[in-house]
Design a protein around this motif. Structure first.
Motif, PDB file in Angstrom:
ATOM      1  N   LYS A   1     -81.905 -39.261  -0.313  1.00  0.00           N
ATOM      2  CA  LYS A   1     -82.016 -37.802  -0.327  1.00  0.00           C
ATOM      3  C   LYS A   1     -81.226 -37.254  -1.496  1.00  0.00           C
ATOM      4  N   ASN A   2     -81.670 -36.108  -1.982  1.00  0.00           N
ATOM      5  CA  ASN A   2     -80.908 -35.408  -3.004  1.00  0.00           C
ATOM      6  C   ASN A   2     -79.844 -34.546  -2.333  1.00  0.00           C
TER       7      ASN A   2
ATOM      8  N   ARG B   1     -82.510 -32.090   2.222  1.00  0.00           N
ATOM      9  CA  ARG B   1     -81.473 -32.287   1.217  1.00  0.00           C
ATOM     10  C   ARG B   1     -80.129 -32.306   1.920  1.00  0.00           C
TER      11      ARG B   1
END
Length: 158
Positions: free
Chosen positions: A53-54, A76
Motif C-alpha cells: 500500500k502507499n 492508503r
C-alpha cells in the motif's frame, strides 16, 4: 535500527498565485475539479508493487480538512504529522510528531514490508521541507472555468 533510503513523492494542486488552500478548503472551493481529484486518487492510491500500500503523509490541518466521512483516505496508510496531538486522530492509522519520526515509522517492522510509495499531500507546513526543482508541465488544464497545470518536482536531498 537503520533507516533505509526512501523516495518521497509529493502531490499538490495550486492556483496561479501558488495558493494551495483557503479557509480549510481548496482554493477553487466550492467548484469541484473531478479530473484533478481522479489524478490525485490514482497517483496516491496505486502502488507499484502488488500487495503493498502507499502511504499518504499529511499535516493535522490537512487531515481535518478532509470530510470526516472520507477519513482515512481509503486503500492508503494515513499518517498524520502533528507536534500538538498526543494520539492519532480518530480514523488515522499513525501519528508522527515530525518528519524524522514519520520516516522511522515507515522503517518499523510493522510497516516496512507493507509500504510501497510515500506521498506527501500537504499542507503548506509539510511542503516547506521539500526543495523544488524545475517542473515538467503537461500543459494548462481547464475544468469548470478553472485552469490548472500538472507539474512534477523531484528532490534528491533526503
Amino acid at each position: 535500527m537503520t533507516v533505509m533510503s526512501r523516495i518521497l513523492n509529493s502531490i499538490v494542486a495550486v492556483c496561479p498565485d501558488m495558493g494551495i488552500g483557503k479557509n480549510g478548503n481548496l482554493p477553487w472551493h466550492p467548484i469541484r475539479l473531478s479530473n484533478e481529484f481522479k489524478h490525485f486518487q490514482k497517483m496516491t492510491m496505486t502502488p507499484l508493487v502488488e500487495g503493498k500500500k502507499n502511504v499518504v503523509l499529511m499535516g493535522r490541518k490537512t487531515w481535518f480538512s478532509i470530510p470526516a466521512a472520507n477519513r482515512p483516505l481509503k486503500n492508503r496508510i494515513n499518517i498524520v504529522l502533528s507536534r500538538e496531538l498526543n494520539t492519532a486522530p480518530e480514523g488515522a492509522h499513525y501519528l508522527a510528531s515530525d518528519f524524522s519520526s514519520a520516516l522511522h515509522l515507515l522503517d518499523s517492522s510493522e510497516l516496512e514490508k507493507q509500504v510501497d510509495q510515500v506521498w506527501i499531500i500537504g499542507g503548506s507546513a509539510v511542503y516547506k521541507f521539500l526543495v523544488r526543482f524545475p517542473g515538467v508541465p503537461t500543459g494548462v488544464q481547464e475544468e469548470n472555468g478553472v485552469q490548472y497545470v500538472f507539474e512534477v518536482y523531484e528532490s534528491t536531498d533526503h
